[in-house]
Design an enzyme around this catalytic site. Structure first.
Site, PDB file in Angstrom:
ATOM      1  N   TRP A  98       0.836  -1.207   0.000  1.00 45.84           N
ATOM      2  CA  TRP A  98       0.000   0.000   0.000  1.00 45.84           C
ATOM      3  C   TRP A  98       0.870   1.256   0.000  1.00 45.84           C
ATOM      4  O   TRP A  98       0.572   2.228  -0.696  1.00 45.84           O
ATOM      5  CB  TRP A  98      -0.961   0.006   1.191  1.00 45.84           C
ATOM      6  CG  TRP A  98      -1.948  -1.112   1.144  1.00 45.84           C
ATOM      7  CD1 TRP A  98      -2.087  -2.124   2.051  1.00 45.84           C
ATOM      8  CD2 TRP A  98      -2.934  -1.378   0.126  1.00 45.84           C
ATOM      9  NE1 TRP A  98      -3.085  -2.985   1.666  1.00 45.84           N
ATOM     10  CE2 TRP A  98      -3.621  -2.551   0.498  1.00 45.84           C
ATOM     11  CE3 TRP A  98      -3.294  -0.730  -1.059  1.00 45.84           C
ATOM     12  CZ2 TRP A  98      -4.652  -3.091  -0.277  1.00 45.84           C
ATOM     13  CZ3 TRP A  98      -4.318  -1.262  -1.829  1.00 45.84           C
ATOM     14  CH2 TRP A  98      -4.982  -2.438  -1.442  1.00 45.84           C
ATOM     15  N   ASP A 165      -1.695   6.817   6.279  1.00 44.30           N
ATOM     16  CA  ASP A 165      -2.750   5.897   5.855  1.00 44.30           C
ATOM     17  C   ASP A 165      -3.042   5.009   7.059  1.00 44.30           C
ATOM     18  O   ASP A 165      -2.216   4.191   7.445  1.00 44.30           O
ATOM     19  CB  ASP A 165      -2.247   5.074   4.659  1.00 44.30           C
ATOM     20  CG  ASP A 165      -3.230   3.982   4.226  1.00 44.30           C
ATOM     21  OD1 ASP A 165      -4.267   3.794   4.885  1.00 44.30           O
ATOM     22  OD2 ASP A 165      -2.941   3.305   3.208  1.00 44.30           O
ATOM     23  N   LYS A 189     -12.102  -1.664   7.071  1.00 44.04           N
ATOM     24  CA  LYS A 189     -11.297  -2.566   7.892  1.00 44.04           C
ATOM     25  C   LYS A 189     -11.744  -2.546   9.360  1.00 44.04           C
ATOM     26  O   LYS A 189     -11.826  -3.572   9.987  1.00 44.04           O
ATOM     27  CB  LYS A 189      -9.811  -2.191   7.823  1.00 44.04           C
ATOM     28  CG  LYS A 189      -9.269  -2.015   6.401  1.00 44.04           C
ATOM     29  CD  LYS A 189      -8.927  -3.328   5.719  1.00 44.04           C
ATOM     30  CE  LYS A 189      -8.715  -3.219   4.210  1.00 44.04           C
ATOM     31  NZ  LYS A 189      -7.717  -2.272   3.760  1.00 44.04           N
TER      32      LYS A 189
HETATM   33  C1  LIG Z   1      -7.093  -1.919   2.325  1.00 43.94           C
HETATM   34  C2  LIG Z   1      -6.064  -0.886   2.372  1.00 43.94           C
HETATM   35  C3  LIG Z   1      -5.951   0.104   1.384  1.00 43.94           C
HETATM   36  C4  LIG Z   1      -6.846   0.146   0.171  1.00 43.94           C
HETATM   37  O1  LIG Z   1      -8.095   0.603   0.525  1.00 43.94           O
HETATM   38  P1  LIG Z   1      -9.247   0.836  -0.562  1.00 43.94           P
HETATM   39  O2  LIG Z   1     -10.298   1.512   0.253  1.00 43.94           O
HETATM   40  O3  LIG Z   1      -9.649  -0.501  -1.077  1.00 43.94           O
HETATM   41  O4  LIG Z   1      -8.709   1.703  -1.637  1.00 43.94           O
HETATM   42  C5  LIG Z   1      -4.980   1.063   1.536  1.00 43.94           C
HETATM   43  N1  LIG Z   1      -4.143   1.066   2.584  1.00 43.94           N
HETATM   44  C6  LIG Z   1      -4.213   0.130   3.545  1.00 43.94           C
HETATM   45  C7  LIG Z   1      -3.266   0.186   4.708  1.00 43.94           C
HETATM   46  C8  LIG Z   1      -5.169  -0.869   3.465  1.00 43.94           C
HETATM   47  O5  LIG Z   1      -5.251  -1.813   4.432  1.00 43.94           O
END
Ligand SMILES: *Cc1c(COP(=O)(O)O)cnc(C)c1O
Length: 354
Positions: A98, A165, A189
Site C-alpha cells: 500500500w 494511511d 477494515k
Molecule cells: C485496504 C487498504 C488500502 C486500500 O483501501 P481501498 O479503500 O480498497 O482503496 C490502503 N491502505 C491500507 C493500509 C489498506 O489496508
C-alpha cells in the site's frame, strides 16, 4: 458459529449490523428506508454532523482540523494527497504494497524520496534509524501494513507535515492527532462497510500548491461543503455513525486498545510456543490488527490441510495474502477474544493430530 478473521471488508459489531438493517427497512420511524431519502433531507445532515463530532471526540482531535467523508477508497487518497500537498518533493516510508502504491501516485506530481524500505525483506519489519528530509512538503507513512502484519504503534515526531494511511488501524488505539497533518483510510477494515473513506485534515496545510486541483479532488471543496458537495456514501456513513456510537458506549479507543493488546498477546504467544507455526513479522514490528503466520518448513505441506480443518471449525478469512502465504488472522476491534481462543484451540488440536 463463525469466527470472522477477514482482512477487509471485515467484522463489525453484531448490533451495528442489526441497527443498519433496521434503518434500511425504516429510517428512524419515518416510514422510509435510509436508501430512499435525500442526503440533503433533514434526516441525513444530523447523521454526518454526529459522525464528525464522534470522530473528534473519540480521537481527541484538536481545534483546527476537519473530518470529511468521501468515496473512492484509500486508493484515491494515494493521488489526492500529492495533488493537494506536493509542490516539489515528498518523503515516503516504504513498508509494504500500500505504501508503494501511494508512492507511485506521488511520483506523478513531483520528486519522491524513499526515506527507508523493508522491501528486500518482504516487508517483515518497520525500518528504523531513518531521518525525515526537512525540505520535503510532507512525510507519508502507512501505520498498519495489512498484508504483512507490521504496525507503527507510535506517533512519530516529524519536522514537516506528516500524512498517515490508517486504513486498518484507525480507532484501534489512542493517537496523538496533533502530530499529523492528514490521516486517511478506507472504512472497511475497522469502522464501517466498504464505500466510505474518512479524511482528518489539519486545515492550514491546504492551499499551498500552485497547480489547479479538480473540484472533486480538492479537500477544500469537501471541507467547505461538510462532505455534502455531491452525494456522499449515505449507508456506509450511517453504519460508521452506529459503530462510533458503539465505540463510545464501550469505552472508546482506550478500551479497544486494551482488548486488542490482549487478543494479539494471546495469539502471538500461541504462535511462539507452537512447534508447527511461526510468525512472519519481526517481533518488534508486529501488528495487533493483522497477525500473519506460516507453518515451519518441515510442516509446510500441511498448510492446505490446516486451512480446511480451520474452516470446518468455523474460522473464516484466515488464509494469508498471496504475497506472504500461510495464514493471517485479522483481529479488528469487533473480533471477540473468544474467536482468537477458538483459532488457538484449532491450531493446538491440529498440532496434536500431526
Ligand atoms: C485496504 C487498504 C488500502 C486500500 O483501501 P481501498 O479503500 O480498497 O482503496 C490502503 N491502505 C491500507 C493500509 C489498506 O489496508
Amino acid at each position: 458459529m463463525k469466527h470472522n478473521f477477514n482482512a477487509g471488508p471485515s467484522i463489525l459489531p453484531r448490533e451495528v449490523i442489526e441497527d443498519t438493517a433496521k434503518a434500511v427497512l425504516d429510517f428512524q420511524g419515518e416510514g422510509l428506508s435510509i436508501l430512499e431519502i435525500s442526503h440533503r433531507a433533514k434526516y441525513f445532515q444530523p447523521v454526518v454532523d454526529e459522525a464528525v463530532s464522534l470522530f473528534k471526540e473519540l480521537l481527541n482531535i484538536p481545534e483546527g482540523y476537519s473530518v470529511i467523508f468521501l468515496g473512492g477508497g484509500a486508493s484515491t487518497q494515494f493521488c489526492m494527497v500529492p495533488f493537494n500537498l506536493l509542490e516539489k518533493k515528498a518523503a515516503y516510508l516504504n513498508t509494504g504494497v500500500w505504501a508503494k502504491k501511494a508512492m507511485k501516485e506521488a511520483k506523478g506530481f513531483g520528486e519522491v524520496v524513499e526515506v527507508a524500505s523493508s522491501a528486500d525483506a518482504n516487508y517483515t519489519f518497520i525500518p528504523k534509524g531513518w531521518t525525515i528530509p526537512t525540505d520535503a512538503d510532507y512525510f507519508h507513512i502507512t501505520t498498519n501494513n495489512t498484508i504483512y502484519g507490521t504496525e507503527i504503534l507510535e506517533d512519530f515526531d516529524s519536522p514537516i507535515p506528516m500524512v498517515a494511511d490508517m486504513s486498518s488501524d484507525i480507532f484501534s488505539r489512542p493517537i496523538d492527532v496533533s502530530k499529523y497533518a492528514i490521516i486517511y483510510g478506507g472504512a472497511q477494515k475497522n469502522l464501517a462497510p466498504a464505500g466510505v473513506t474518512f479524511v482528518i485534515i489539519k486545515n492550514d496545510v491546504l492551499g499551498k500548491v500552485s497547480r489547479y486541483i479538480p473540484t472533486m479532488l480538492n479537500y477544500q471543496t469537501h471541507i467547505d461543503n461538510g462532505s455534502m458537495f455531491n452525494t456522499p456514501p449515505v449507508l456506509p456513513i450511517y453504519t460508521a455513525l452506529l459503530n462510533l456510537r458503539y465505540l463510545k458506549k464501550n469505552g472508546g479507543v482506550e478500551a479497544m486498545e486494551k482488548k486488542n493488546i490482549a487478543k494479539a498477546n494471546l495469539l502471538y504467544d500461541a504462535i511462539d510456543n507452537s512447534k508447527m507455526f511461526v510468525g512472519t513479522a519481526q517481533k518488534e514490528s508486529r501488528s495487533r490488527m493483522n497477525i500473519c503466520f506460516v507453518m515451519k518448513d518441515e510442516y509446510k505441506p500441511l498448510e492446505d490441510e490446516f486451512l480446511k480443518f480451520a474452516t470446518s471449525k468455523g474460522m473464516v478469512g484466515v488464509k494469508g495474502h498471496r504475497s506472504v502465504g500461510g495464514f493471517r488472522a485479522s483481529c479488528y476491534n469487533a473480533l471477540p477474544i473468544e474467536s482468537v481462543q477458538a483459532l488457538i484451540d484449532c491450531m493446538k488440536e491440529f498440532e496434536k493430530a500431526h
